[in-house]
Design an enzyme around this catalytic site. Structure first.
Site, mmCIF file in Angstrom:
data_model
loop_
_atom_site.group_PDB
_atom_site.id
_atom_site.type_symbol
_atom_site.label_atom_id
_atom_site.label_comp_id
_atom_site.label_asym_id
_atom_site.label_seq_id
_atom_site.Cartn_x
_atom_site.Cartn_y
_atom_site.Cartn_z
ATOM 1 N N LYS A 55 -6.521 -3.151 7.447
ATOM 2 C CA LYS A 55 -6.029 -3.306 8.802
ATOM 3 C C LYS A 55 -4.659 -3.960 8.813
ATOM 4 O O LYS A 55 -3.979 -3.954 9.821
ATOM 5 C CB LYS A 55 -7.012 -4.194 9.601
ATOM 6 C CG LYS A 55 -8.401 -3.650 9.672
ATOM 7 C CD LYS A 55 -9.350 -4.759 10.240
ATOM 8 C CE LYS A 55 -10.631 -4.696 9.465
ATOM 9 N NZ LYS A 55 -11.555 -5.771 9.812
ATOM 10 N N GLU A 111 2.588 -0.464 4.229
ATOM 11 C CA GLU A 111 1.666 -1.544 3.812
ATOM 12 C C GLU A 111 2.186 -2.890 4.290
ATOM 13 O O GLU A 111 3.395 -3.102 4.397
ATOM 14 C CB GLU A 111 1.586 -1.564 2.279
ATOM 15 C CG GLU A 111 0.280 -1.044 1.712
ATOM 16 C CD GLU A 111 -0.856 -2.053 1.775
ATOM 17 O OE1 GLU A 111 -1.099 -2.632 2.857
ATOM 18 O OE2 GLU A 111 -1.517 -2.257 0.745
ATOM 19 N N ASP A 115 1.348 -7.061 -3.466
ATOM 20 C CA ASP A 115 0.974 -8.264 -4.210
ATOM 21 C C ASP A 115 0.830 -7.884 -5.686
ATOM 22 O O ASP A 115 1.834 -7.737 -6.375
ATOM 23 C CB ASP A 115 -0.323 -8.801 -3.588
ATOM 24 C CG ASP A 115 -0.726 -10.165 -4.086
ATOM 25 O OD1 ASP A 115 0.153 -10.989 -4.354
ATOM 26 O OD2 ASP A 115 -1.940 -10.429 -4.207
HETATM 27 P P1 IMP Z 1 -2.565 -5.817 -4.091
HETATM 28 O O1 IMP Z 1 -3.446 -4.674 -4.411
HETATM 29 O O2 IMP Z 1 -2.855 -7.013 -4.949
HETATM 30 O O3 IMP Z 1 -1.084 -5.487 -4.069
HETATM 31 O O4 IMP Z 1 -3.032 -6.343 -2.699
HETATM 32 C C1 IMP Z 1 -2.551 -5.924 -1.529
HETATM 33 C C2 IMP Z 1 -3.475 -6.426 -0.435
HETATM 34 O O5 IMP Z 1 -3.966 -7.760 -0.700
HETATM 35 C C3 IMP Z 1 -2.737 -6.536 0.855
HETATM 36 O O6 IMP Z 1 -2.747 -5.305 1.527
HETATM 37 C C4 IMP Z 1 -3.499 -7.629 1.567
HETATM 38 O O7 IMP Z 1 -4.621 -7.089 2.224
HETATM 39 C C5 IMP Z 1 -3.982 -8.538 0.461
HETATM 40 N N1 IMP Z 1 -3.075 -9.683 0.272
HETATM 41 C C6 IMP Z 1 -2.286 -9.917 -0.791
HETATM 42 N N2 IMP Z 1 -1.576 -11.053 -0.636
HETATM 43 C C7 IMP Z 1 -1.929 -11.538 0.568
HETATM 44 C C8 IMP Z 1 -1.520 -12.712 1.334
HETATM 45 O O8 IMP Z 1 -0.664 -13.526 0.932
HETATM 46 N N3 IMP Z 1 -2.118 -12.851 2.540
HETATM 47 C C9 IMP Z 1 -3.042 -11.994 3.045
HETATM 48 N N4 IMP Z 1 -3.437 -10.892 2.376
HETATM 49 C C10 IMP Z 1 -2.883 -10.670 1.153
HETATM 50 MG MG MG Z 2 -3.865 -4.794 3.261
#
Ligand code: IMP
Ligand code: MG
Length: 198
Positions: A55, A111, A115
Site C-alpha cells: 500500500k 514504489e 531498501d
Molecule cells: P526492500 O524489498 O527491502 O527494498 O523493501 C521495500 C519495502 O520495505 C518497502 O516497500 C516498504 O514497504 C518496506 N520498508 C523498507 N524500509 C522502510 C522504512 O524505512 N519504513 C517503512 N517501510 C519500509
Molecule cells: Mg512497500
C-alpha cells in the site's frame, strides 16, 4: 505520613514513539512535479502505465499520476515478504496481481522506498517476463546503504540515511501512512526490529 508507593518511571510505561520530520510535504510535492516532468520528457509521446505497489506507493502514485501530462493509466500490485524482520530472507510473494496486461506498454513501477531492493528485483523479473515496451522504476525514497539486490531506480525522489521512516504511504504496523510528510520514527525500545514488517 506514610508515602504512597509509586512505581519507578522505568517500571511504568513503554518508551513513547515519536516522529521527527525528515522531508516536509511541500518538498515532497515539489520533487514529484520535477519527476513528473522528467518522465514526460523521457517519453514525450507515449501513453504511460504506472504500476504501484500496495500500500506504501499509493500516495506517490496518485500525486505523480496527476502531475504527468498526457495519457496516463495505472494499476496496482501487492507483494509480501516471507522474512518478517530486518534480516529478511528475501523471499517475496505476490499477493495481488495486476488487473490488466503490461505487454507492449511503457510501464513505470512506482514504489514508496527502495531498501534492500529484494521487492523491486522480484517485480522487475516478473514484469520483464510480461514483455512491456519499456520498464522504468520511480521511487520516492532510496536508502542506498541497505541495498542487497543489484537494482536501481530510474527516478529517485530523495536519497535518505539508514533510518526507519514513516509517512506519505510508509507505515509502522499500518500506522502513520496518512502523514503528509516523511519522518524518522523513534521507538526507544527493542521492538524496532518489528518495524521492518511489510
Ligand atoms: P526492500 O524489498 O527491502 O527494498 O523493501 C521495500 C519495502 O520495505 C518497502 O516497500 C516498504 O514497504 C518496506 N520498508 C523498507 N524500509 C522502510 C522504512 O524505512 N519504513 C517503512 N517501510 C519500509
Ligand atoms: Mg512497500
Amino acid at each position: 505520613m506514610p508515602q504512597s508507593k509509586k512505581p519507578g518511571p522505568q517500571a511504568t510505561k513503554a518508551p513513547r514513539e515519536s516522529v521527527r520530520i525528515l522531508i516536509t510535504g511541500g518538498r515532497i510535492q515539489r520533487r514529484i512535479q520535477e519527476i513528473a516532468k522528467q518522465i514526460r520528457k523521457d517519453f514525450p509521446d507515449e501513453p504511460l502505465h504506472l504500476v504501484s505497489v500496495l500500500k506504501g506507493g499509493v500516495f506517490f502514485l496518485t500525486d505523480l499520476a496527476r502531475s504527468i501530462s498526457g495519457e496516463v493509466s495505472f494499476d496496482f500490485i501487492a507483494v509480501s515478504s516471507y522474512g518478517q524482520n530486518t534480516h529478511s530472507s528475501g523471499q517475496v510473494r505476490l499477493t495481488r496481481d495486476l488487473d490488466s496486461s503490461v505487454e507492449g506498454k511503457t510501464v513505470i513501477v512506482v514504489e514508496d522506498i527502495l531498501d534492500t531492493g529484494m521487492t523491486l528485483q522480484y517485480l522487475l523479473r516478473l514484469f520483464e517476463q510480461r514483455k512491456p515496451k519499456h520498464l522504468r522504476v520511480a521511487v520516492l525514497l532510496d536508502k542506498p546503504e541497505r541495498r542487497i539486490a543489484d537494482v536501481r531506480a530510474d527516478y529517485v525522489g530523495f536519497s535518505i540515511p539508514n533510518e526507519f521512516v514513516v509517512g506519505y504511504g510508509l507505515d509502522y504496523a499500518e500506522r502513520y501512512r496518512n502523514l503528509r510528510y516523511v519522518g524518522i520514527l523513534t521507538l526507544g525500545s527493542d521492538t524496532k526490529k518489528d518495524a521492518a514488517k511489510k
